[in-house]
Design a protein around this motif. Structure first.
Motif, short mmCIF file in Angstrom:
data_model
loop_
_atom_site.label_atom_id
_atom_site.label_comp_id
_atom_site.label_asym_id
_atom_site.label_seq_id
_atom_site.Cartn_x
_atom_site.Cartn_y
_atom_site.Cartn_z
N GLU A 1 0.98 -1.03 -0.01
CA GLU A 1 0.00 -0.31 -0.08
C GLU A 1 0.69 1.25 -0.12
O GLU A 1 0.55 2.25 -0.65
CB GLU A 1 -1.05 0.06 1.40
N ARG A 2 1.89 1.42 0.78
CA ARG A 2 2.81 2.45 0.69
C ARG A 2 3.42 2.72 -0.58
O ARG A 2 3.66 3.62 -0.98
CB ARG A 2 3.77 2.33 2.05
N HIS A 3 3.73 1.59 -1.31
CA HIS A 3 4.55 1.56 -2.47
C HIS A 3 3.66 2.07 -3.46
O HIS A 3 3.99 3.18 -4.26
CB HIS A 3 4.99 0.23 -2.79
N GLN A 4 2.56 1.63 -3.58
CA GLN A 4 1.43 2.08 -4.43
C GLN A 4 1.24 3.85 -4.33
O GLN A 4 1.07 4.42 -5.49
CB GLN A 4 0.04 1.55 -4.27
N ARG A 5 0.89 4.05 -2.97
CA ARG A 5 0.69 5.37 -2.67
C ARG A 5 1.90 6.36 -3.09
O ARG A 5 1.53 7.49 -3.81
CB ARG A 5 0.55 5.50 -1.31
N ILE A 6 3.13 6.03 -2.82
CA ILE A 6 4.32 6.77 -3.35
C ILE A 6 4.39 7.00 -4.93
O ILE A 6 4.75 7.92 -5.32
CB ILE A 6 5.68 6.24 -2.40
N TYR A 7 4.31 5.61 -5.34
CA TYR A 7 4.48 5.76 -6.76
C TYR A 7 3.12 6.27 -7.50
O TYR A 7 3.63 7.08 -8.61
CB TYR A 7 4.88 4.18 -7.42
N GLU A 8 2.31 6.23 -7.06
CA GLU A 8 1.22 6.85 -7.75
C GLU A 8 1.31 8.42 -7.73
O GLU A 8 0.88 9.10 -8.71
CB GLU A 8 -0.16 6.44 -7.29
N ALA A 9 1.92 8.77 -6.64
CA ALA A 9 1.90 10.49 -6.39
C ALA A 9 2.98 10.77 -7.29
O ALA A 9 2.94 11.86 -7.84
CB ALA A 9 2.17 10.67 -4.95
N ALA A 10 4.04 9.88 -7.44
CA ALA A 10 5.21 10.26 -8.35
C ALA A 10 4.88 10.21 -9.83
O ALA A 10 5.15 11.24 -10.39
CB ALA A 10 6.41 9.35 -8.04
N ILE A 11 4.14 9.44 -10.30
CA ILE A 11 3.71 9.50 -11.60
C ILE A 11 2.63 10.46 -12.00
O ILE A 11 2.97 11.20 -12.87
CB ILE A 11 3.02 8.17 -11.85
N ALA A 12 1.70 10.85 -11.01
CA ALA A 12 0.93 12.01 -11.28
C ALA A 12 1.75 13.29 -11.13
O ALA A 12 1.59 14.05 -12.01
CB ALA A 12 -0.24 12.07 -10.08
N ARG A 13 2.74 13.63 -10.57
CA ARG A 13 3.46 14.58 -10.33
C ARG A 13 4.44 14.73 -11.70
O ARG A 13 4.47 16.04 -12.32
CB ARG A 13 4.35 14.82 -9.09
N ALA A 14 4.99 13.69 -12.10
CA ALA A 14 5.74 13.64 -13.22
C ALA A 14 4.95 13.88 -14.58
O ALA A 14 5.35 14.79 -15.25
CB ALA A 14 6.27 12.33 -13.43
N ARG A 15 3.86 13.43 -14.50
CA ARG A 15 2.99 13.53 -15.70
C ARG A 15 2.52 15.18 -16.04
O ARG A 15 2.42 15.98 -16.97
CB ARG A 15 1.63 12.67 -15.76
N ALA A 16 2.20 15.78 -14.56
CA ALA A 16 2.07 17.12 -14.47
C ALA A 16 3.22 17.98 -15.00
O ALA A 16 2.86 19.19 -15.64
CB ALA A 16 1.56 17.65 -13.15
N LEU A 17 4.55 17.49 -15.03
CA LEU A 17 5.38 18.15 -15.34
C LEU A 17 5.79 17.97 -16.72
O LEU A 17 6.88 18.34 -17.33
CB LEU A 17 6.71 17.75 -14.46
N GLY A 18 4.86 17.19 -17.58
CA GLY A 18 5.27 16.73 -18.79
C GLY A 18 5.83 15.57 -19.30
O GLY A 18 6.11 15.14 -20.27
N TRP A 19 6.09 14.55 -18.19
CA TRP A 19 6.42 13.38 -18.37
C TRP A 19 5.67 12.42 -19.05
O TRP A 19 4.61 12.34 -18.92
CB TRP A 19 6.94 12.85 -17.09
#
Length: 101
Positions: free
Chosen positions: A75-93
């Protein structure tokens, strides 16, 4: 003499840390090796290498697969990685679809 190169910190790294070093840091957060507030900004390469060794050791019992993590870590892995992916996509990744991009 040149100053030693330091890591810019996960939030200052490419697309919010969508790099191998960013993965090491996120995994260290998952396993509680470092607190989630630690961005590793200013770390020397040796410090990142030491963190990699600790993260690799923490993953070993689970075959380096998130699907084998116990529920709390998964659950911690999923939370951390989902947040990272969302942030990266917002930055154009955009994740690469193949190795030729």
């Amino acid at each position: 003499m040149q100053p030693k190169k330091t890591y810019p910190g996960i939030h200052n790294d490419a697309y919010g840390g969508m790099t191998p070093t960013g993965n090491i840091i996120r995994d260290a957060w998952v396993f509680g090796i470092i607190p989630e507030e630690e961005t590793c900004e200013g770390w020397l390469p040796g410090g990142v290498e030491d963190l990699y060794d600790k993260v690799s050791e923490a993953w070993a019992p689970y075959g380096h697969l998130a699907s084998r993590l116990p529920p709390e870590l998964r659950e911690r892995h999923q939370r951390i990685y989902e947040a990272a992916i969302a942030r990266a996509r917002a930055l154009g990744w955009e994740p690469a679809l193949d190795d030729e991009d």
